[in-house]
Motif scaffolding. Structure first.
Motif, short mmCIF file in Angstrom:
data_model
loop_
_atom_site.label_atom_id
_atom_site.label_comp_id
_atom_site.label_asym_id
_atom_site.label_seq_id
_atom_site.Cartn_x
_atom_site.Cartn_y
_atom_site.Cartn_z
N ALA A 140 -43.46 -36.04 -32.62
CA ALA A 140 -42.18 -35.55 -33.10
C ALA A 140 -42.03 -35.84 -34.58
N VAL A 141 -41.09 -35.14 -35.21
CA VAL A 141 -40.70 -35.40 -36.59
C VAL A 141 -39.18 -35.45 -36.63
N THR A 142 -38.64 -35.89 -37.76
CA THR A 142 -37.18 -35.95 -37.90
C THR A 142 -36.82 -35.67 -39.35
N ALA A 143 -35.53 -35.56 -39.61
CA ALA A 143 -35.02 -35.36 -40.97
C ALA A 143 -33.56 -35.78 -40.98
N GLU A 144 -33.01 -35.96 -42.19
CA GLU A 144 -31.62 -36.38 -42.34
C GLU A 144 -30.75 -35.18 -42.65
N MET A 204 -41.52 -31.65 -31.01
CA MET A 204 -40.09 -31.92 -31.13
C MET A 204 -39.67 -32.23 -32.56
N VAL A 205 -38.45 -31.82 -32.89
CA VAL A 205 -37.74 -32.28 -34.08
C VAL A 205 -36.52 -33.03 -33.56
N LEU A 206 -36.40 -34.29 -33.93
CA LEU A 206 -35.39 -35.17 -33.33
C LEU A 206 -34.21 -35.38 -34.28
#
Length: 486
Positions: free
Chosen positions: A320-324, A297-299
């Protein structure tokens, strides 16, 4: 067994959890009914609260996040003497009457609002009905400290300390996982799933979904994906119930065969089986469904509030990973789609989080916990038996703990007036200034803050029918669009 599940229509996650439990009970041959808890206040109040929840959640996520943070920092928002608690518990008498007229073995709540309503019923009327709460987020939501049920099913054992700090007894906590529908535990071969979904078997498939309400920076991300020159990436975007977003995306991506736009669909399990990567907001049920499927997942931290804790849980687990921002999120997705090893590692970590079917665990505990001995059996007698009818009313009175008359006498005029203002402020039929007159049943009634005093009369009648949830039988009320006049 015969189980009642009290959910709320504030988002689809709570209803999805309730449906997962209902499926499991039905598979074992047991009866299970799902009800909207807010409807016991009134159907109008439920529609009003849920529609405004969706509007704020979808169009003003910062306001939603600020409100959630405020409730975390001020636990008294849901205290027994608060306006929010009085509004929620204004429907507990109807809920009590409903429970006494049924034959349930236990009641399960999937929302903090329904948990507070059931707690109030148990306190006021001493119903010996076993109860449980199923958390749908990876945190202890504000208001839980005011609840008092028998069992609390939480998503993971690591959250036990947080729930204990909120005042929930440790012996009541059971780490079961979050219930998701049985379809997410069934696997379809990726090649077969892609064939059914119309996805090229050689393409990298990105599945994009921001909850049933379709919120978040989906439009901006769709435009960036549309401009990508990489023809080996296929994108499926699910807009949920957000029909306006779907129309906008169809116009923005017209002619691009690499991007498929869907509205609300029940084929999410199949789409997950066909996908290589899942871009979503961290709703408790959405991320759990993907983890059960082993989908990396990318959240998107689109709404914050309770979803921040959901995101932190899966980021810490490495699933999961995320970004702004939309630009960084798009770059992160395209990089992961090209990195098979990274996605495989994330998939293994996601699958290792949960062992077994959470709904089955909850069923085994509820069915084997000796709940049958606490059963309420209050069946209605035949209509032709007058003696039986008297006995029936007597049993219901004892079930209440105190009678309606005693309740009315125990409430001061000030509290009745406050309750009336709370309910009428939520009534959708008072959007425009107009007069509403209700019949008075007693003699002249005055209070210190009333605008006028009116004597008993039979000439007044309701100018428009309105089912008020509060008990306002001892006073004459006139609503002029701004205030109540006693």
């Amino acid at each position: 067994m015969n189980i009642l599940i009290l959910s709320c229509n504030t988002g689809q996650g709570h209803n999805s959890c309730a449906e997962a439990l209902r499926e499991t009970f039905a598979a074992h041959g047991d009866s299970c009914e799902v009800r909207d808890a807010l409807a016991f206040i009134s159907e109008e109040a439920s529609r009003f609260m849920c529609s405004w929840f969706v509007r704020v959640y979808r169009h003003a996520p910062r306001a939603f996040s600020s409100g959630y943070t405020f409730c975390e920092q001020h636990p008294n928002v849901f205290a027994e003497d608060s306006a929010a608690y009085r509004m929620l518990t204004s429907g507990t008498e109807r809920l009590r009457d409903f429970l006494c007229g049924q034959d349930y073995d236990a009641v399960v709540c999937t929302h903090v609002f329904s948990a507070l309503m059931l707690t109030d019923v148990r306190k006021k009327y001493s119903l010996p009905l076993p109860s449980a709460f199923v958390a749908t987020d990876y945190t202890c939501s504000p208001g839980m400290e005011q609840s008092d049920l028998d069992i609390y099913f939480i998503p993971d054992a690591s959250l036990a300390e947080e729930f204990a700090r909120c005042g929930i007894a440790r012996e009541k906590l059971t780490a079961s996982g979050l219930p998701v529908r049985r379809a997410f535990y069934n696997r379809t071969d990726k090649a077969a799933a892609r064939l059914r979904c119309g996805v090229d078997k050689t393409a990298r498939h990105l599945l994009v979904m921001c909850g049933s309400m379709g919120c978040g920076p989906i439009h901006e991300m769709a435009e960036r994906l549309h401009r990508l020159s990489d023809g080996n990436i296929f994108v499926t975007i699910i807009c949920g119930t957000n029909t306006r977003l779907r129309r906008q995306l169809l116009r923005a991506t017209a002619g691009d065969e690499r991007i498929k736009i869907l509205g609300y669909t029940d084929q999410v399990p199949l789409l997950m089986d066909s996908a290589d990567l899942y871009l979503t907001k961290p709703g408790g049920i959405s991320v759990t469904e993907a983890a059960v499927k082993g989908l990396p997942m990318v959240l998107i931290n689109a709404v914050a509030g309770c979803e921040t804790y959901n995101m932190d849980f899966f980021l810490a687990a490495g699933a999961a990973v995320t970004a702004e921002g939309a630009e960084e999120l798009t770059e992160r997705c395209t990089a992961l789609l090209k990195d098979d090893a990274a996605r495989e590692a994330m998939s293994r970590k996601a699958q290792s989080l949960f062992e077994g079917n959470a709904a089955e665990k909850i069923y085994s505990i509820l069915s084997g916990g000796g709940l049958r001995q606490h059963r309420i059996t209050a069946r209605k007698p035949p209509r032709h038996s007058r003696k039986a009818q008297i006995a029936w009313r007597s049993r219901r009175s004892s079930c209440k703990g105190i009678t309606n008359q005693a309740v009315r006498q125990s409430l001061s005029a000030k509290r009745r007036f406050a309750s009336a203002n709370i309910m009428f402020s939520f009534a959708t039929c008072f959007r425009r200034p107009r007069y509403r007159v209700f019949r008075n049943r007693s003699c002249t009634f005055t209070t210190a803050k009333t605008c006028s005093t009116l004597a008993r009369t039979d000439d007044f009648s309701c100018s428009l029918r309105f089912n008020c949830a509060c008990d306002l039988a001892d006073c004459l009320l006139i609503w002029d669009g701004r205030r109540l006049i006693l």
